[in-house]
Scaffold this motif. Structure first.
Motif, PDB file in Angstrom:
ATOM      1  N   ALA A 190       0.816  -1.214   0.000  1.00  7.81           N
ATOM      2  CA  ALA A 190       0.000   0.000   0.000  1.00  7.81           C
ATOM      3  C   ALA A 190       0.852   1.267   0.000  1.00  7.81           C
ATOM      4  O   ALA A 190       0.413   2.311  -0.475  1.00  7.81           O
ATOM      5  CB  ALA A 190      -0.928  -0.003   1.207  1.00  7.81           C
ATOM      6  N   PHE A 193      -4.946 -13.840  -4.160  1.00 14.81           N
ATOM      7  CA  PHE A 193      -6.382 -13.603  -4.293  1.00 14.81           C
ATOM      8  C   PHE A 193      -6.907 -14.193  -5.595  1.00 14.81           C
ATOM      9  O   PHE A 193      -7.857 -13.697  -6.163  1.00 14.81           O
ATOM     10  CB  PHE A 193      -6.668 -12.101  -4.229  1.00 14.81           C
ATOM     11  N   PRO A 236     -15.729   2.928   5.271  1.00 16.59           N
ATOM     12  CA  PRO A 236     -14.879   2.607   6.432  1.00 16.59           C
ATOM     13  C   PRO A 236     -13.595   3.448   6.501  1.00 16.59           C
ATOM     14  O   PRO A 236     -13.208   3.855   7.589  1.00 16.59           O
ATOM     15  CB  PRO A 236     -14.540   1.134   6.223  1.00 16.59           C
ATOM     16  N   ASN A 280     -12.884  10.131   1.067  1.00 19.30           N
ATOM     17  CA  ASN A 280     -13.899   9.207   0.557  1.00 19.30           C
ATOM     18  C   ASN A 280     -15.278   9.528   1.141  1.00 19.30           C
ATOM     19  O   ASN A 280     -16.288   9.415   0.452  1.00 19.30           O
ATOM     20  CB  ASN A 280     -13.543   7.766   0.937  1.00 19.30           C
ATOM     21  N   SER A 316     -15.322   3.551  -1.852  1.00 17.85           N
ATOM     22  CA  SER A 316     -14.923   2.922  -0.585  1.00 17.85           C
ATOM     23  C   SER A 316     -13.716   2.012  -0.735  1.00 17.85           C
ATOM     24  O   SER A 316     -12.976   1.799   0.223  1.00 17.85           O
ATOM     25  CB  SER A 316     -16.102   2.152   0.025  1.00 17.85           C
ATOM     26  N   VAL A 346      -6.953  -4.644  -3.058  1.00 17.63           N
ATOM     27  CA  VAL A 346      -6.779  -6.028  -3.539  1.00 17.63           C
ATOM     28  C   VAL A 346      -7.754  -6.982  -2.844  1.00 17.63           C
ATOM     29  O   VAL A 346      -7.989  -8.089  -3.326  1.00 17.63           O
ATOM     30  CB  VAL A 346      -5.338  -6.585  -3.357  1.00 17.63           C
TER      31      VAL A 346
HETATM   32  C1  HEM Z   1      -6.214  -1.027  -0.458  1.00 17.66           C
HETATM   33  C2  HEM Z   1     -10.625  -0.224   1.431  1.00 17.66           C
HETATM   34  C3  HEM Z   1     -11.021  -4.945   2.520  1.00 17.66           C
HETATM   35  C4  HEM Z   1      -6.285  -5.417   1.638  1.00 17.66           C
HETATM   36  C5  HEM Z   1      -7.402  -0.429  -0.123  1.00 17.66           C
HETATM   37  C6  HEM Z   1      -7.789   0.914  -0.493  1.00 17.66           C
HETATM   38  C7  HEM Z   1      -9.013   1.139   0.048  1.00 17.66           C
HETATM   39  C8  HEM Z   1      -9.430  -0.052   0.747  1.00 17.66           C
HETATM   40  C9  HEM Z   1      -9.820   2.440  -0.038  1.00 17.66           C
HETATM   41  C10 HEM Z   1      -6.957   1.902  -1.362  1.00 17.66           C
HETATM   42  C11 HEM Z   1      -5.862   2.548  -0.547  1.00 17.66           C
HETATM   43  C12 HEM Z   1      -5.087   3.587  -1.321  1.00 17.66           C
HETATM   44  O1  HEM Z   1      -5.463   3.961  -2.440  1.00 17.66           O
HETATM   45  O2  HEM Z   1      -4.075   4.074  -0.786  1.00 17.66           O
HETATM   46  C13 HEM Z   1     -11.106  -1.447   1.900  1.00 17.66           C
HETATM   47  C14 HEM Z   1     -12.453  -1.659   2.423  1.00 17.66           C
HETATM   48  C15 HEM Z   1     -12.557  -2.999   2.724  1.00 17.66           C
HETATM   49  C16 HEM Z   1     -11.287  -3.605   2.392  1.00 17.66           C
HETATM   50  C17 HEM Z   1     -13.504  -0.580   2.582  1.00 17.66           C
HETATM   51  C18 HEM Z   1     -13.708  -3.801   3.278  1.00 17.66           C
HETATM   52  C19 HEM Z   1     -14.931  -3.425   3.333  1.00 17.66           C
HETATM   53  C20 HEM Z   1      -9.786  -5.499   2.329  1.00 17.66           C
HETATM   54  C21 HEM Z   1      -9.463  -6.886   2.535  1.00 17.66           C
HETATM   55  C22 HEM Z   1      -8.114  -7.008   2.311  1.00 17.66           C
HETATM   56  C23 HEM Z   1      -7.599  -5.704   1.937  1.00 17.66           C
HETATM   57  C24 HEM Z   1     -10.477  -7.970   2.923  1.00 17.66           C
HETATM   58  C25 HEM Z   1      -7.220  -8.207   2.390  1.00 17.66           C
HETATM   59  C26 HEM Z   1      -7.590  -9.395   2.473  1.00 17.66           C
HETATM   60  C27 HEM Z   1      -5.868  -4.263   1.010  1.00 17.66           C
HETATM   61  C28 HEM Z   1      -4.498  -4.043   0.540  1.00 17.66           C
HETATM   62  C29 HEM Z   1      -4.482  -2.786  -0.096  1.00 17.66           C
HETATM   63  C30 HEM Z   1      -5.834  -2.255   0.031  1.00 17.66           C
HETATM   64  C31 HEM Z   1      -3.325  -5.002   0.704  1.00 17.66           C
HETATM   65  C32 HEM Z   1      -3.292  -2.105  -0.790  1.00 17.66           C
HETATM   66  C33 HEM Z   1      -3.408  -2.263  -2.303  1.00 17.66           C
HETATM   67  C34 HEM Z   1      -2.336  -1.516  -3.077  1.00 17.66           C
HETATM   68  O3  HEM Z   1      -1.762  -0.551  -2.561  1.00 17.66           O
HETATM   69  O4  HEM Z   1      -2.058  -1.910  -4.232  1.00 17.66           O
HETATM   70  N1  HEM Z   1      -8.430  -1.004   0.619  1.00 17.66           N
HETATM   71  N2  HEM Z   1     -10.441  -2.622   1.914  1.00 17.66           N
HETATM   72  N3  HEM Z   1      -8.638  -4.815   1.954  1.00 17.66           N
HETATM   73  N4  HEM Z   1      -6.633  -3.169   0.688  1.00 17.66           N
HETATM   74 FE1  HEM Z   1      -8.560  -2.931   1.198  1.00 17.66          FE
END
Ligand code: HEM
Length: 395
Positions: free
Chosen positions: A85, A103, A282, A311, A338, A347
């Protein structure tokens, strides 16, 4: 709750005490991109179109110093360049390809059926219990166990990981000590360093082993990189899904006509999941650092400036959402942000959606009526939006 036109976005308590939606409506209308004073100050981006464009422009807006306002205001993220991230291209793409293998449909197919079974079991257990805390009895057991299944974390370690993770990002206490959350983060990274060392020696068919043994670019990841990227799954996967589930139940109880529509099938579960995600939002914001001078919404942003993408505001922008403060499970289209957008798009989005889908399906199957039986406990955080407890009764 009072309405303010000058909310201090660095003050976690401000979000609990004031009606932020009225604040954001005024910001979108009168100063959609503005400079927030502070030491250092930062840009605030409020409109959906501008937030979307900023997420897409990873070349001008870097994630490597950190993506959470608090962290950036306190000197930046020490995981920069190592954890997905908080890494920029080209390394980001290499790490992301590795994480996407975790995934793949093969892996997730098995995880999704496990999520469904777990959600049904948890809801059935509390269905005729009278008043209970939905957060601790149901919501917190779904995401953490799903991630832990994916990573093959021993059952005995899961409770302490959940405890550390709750401390790491947010707080139930307005006067929380930031050192507690730093300590909790260190505990999690230390735990995964040990696990990575062990799985590298003796790999199994799980995501920790996959990350620990993969070649990324020139060679294998360091143990610290393996640990940080496992941590990022726990970090990303637990809290946001947990607060979305809590928000789903609270909001359905507050909108009985929407709950009836879901039960009757006139509102579909997939659409309901999207509206819950928009309503819950969230992650209130994500942040970036400008790598060069650029224009955002007509304002001149200088190289090195911190830029925050809200957001919460984008998901309620009247330019994109008709009557945004109306909770409507049949809303379509529903282009909420979101999960972010662009190269860092979540991811875990598939998994996050699958968890909510499983919860809503279990509720529809088992519960006639949801009643909120007392005030929920809000989370004090400028980043995470939601509640840490919710007394309810299912009838
Ligand atoms: C990235 C939200 C569930 C792992 C993100 C980002 C958002 C987000 C907004 C973008 C962050 C950015 O642009 O800097 C959410 C919400 C979730 C959720 C609202 C559930 C309702 C999950 C789950 C996992 C996860 C279940 C892992 C199993 C990650 C990871 C990134 C990420 C590793 C970084 C991706 C990257 O930088 O390429 N998430 N997430 N998230 N999320 Fe989620």
């Amino acid at each position: 709750m009072t309405i303010r036109t000058d909310l201090d976005l660095t003050d976690a308590a401000a979000f609990v005490r004031h009606d932020a939606h009225e604040f954001w409506r005024e910001v979108r209308m009168s100063r959609p991109v503005y400079w927030h004073d502070g030491n250092p100050g930062f840009w605030v981006v409020a409109r959906h179109a501008d937030v979307l464009a900023c997420y897409a422009d990873a070349a001008s807006l870097s994630s490597a110093r950190g993506t959470v306002l608090d962290v950036l205001l306190n000197g930046g993220d020490s995981a920069g360049g190592k954890m997905l991230a908080v890494t920029d291209r080209p390394r980001h793409r290499e790490l992301r390809n590795l994480m996407l293998r975790a995934f793949s449909p093969r892996v997730l197919g098995a995880v999704e059926s496990g999520v469904r079974a777990r959600a049904s079991r948890l809801v059935a257990r509390v269905a005729r219990r009278g008043t209970f805390d939905f957060a601790t009895e149901v919501a917190e057991h779904i995401p953490m166990n799903t991630i832990c299944d994916l990573l093959s974390i021993p059952e005995a370690d899961r409770e302490k990981l959940l405890r550390w993770n709750k401390l790491a990002l947010s707080s139930e206490d307005a006067e929380a000590d930031p050192l507690d959350s730093l300590e909790a983060r260190n505990e999690i990274v230390g735990y995964f360093m040990d696990l990575a060392r062990q799985r590298r020696r003796d790999p199994g068919d799980d995501v920790v082993s996959m990350i620990a043994t993969a070649r990324v670019g020139e060679g294998p990841l360091t143990l610290e990189e393996v640990a940080l990227n496992c941590y990022s799954l726990v970090l990303g996967g637990d809290e946001s899904s947990r607060v979305s589930a809590i928000c789903a139940v609270k909001t359905l109880a507050e909108h009985p006509e929407q709950w009836r529509a879901l039960r009757a099938g006139s509102a579909g579960i997939d659409g309901a999941v999207e509206e819950v995600l928009r309503w819950a939002t969230p992650a209130r914001h994500f942040a970036r650092t400008a790598t060069r001078d650029l224009e955002i919404g007509g304002r001149h942003v200088r190289a090195g400036d911190i830029v925050t993408l809200w957001n919460t505001s984008a998901n309620n922008d009247e330019e994109v959402f008709d009557r945004p403060r109306r909770f409507d499970l049949t809303r379509s289209p529903n282009k909420h942000l979101s999960f972010g957008h662009g190269p860092h798009f979540c991811v875990g989005a598939f998994l996050g959606r699958a968890e909510l889908r499983a919860l809503l399906a279990a509720l529809v199957e088992t519960v006639d009526e949801i009643e909120v039986c007392g005030p929920p406990t809000p989370i004090y955080s400028t980043f995470l939006n939601g509640y840490s407890s919710l007394p309810v009764a299912f009838r």
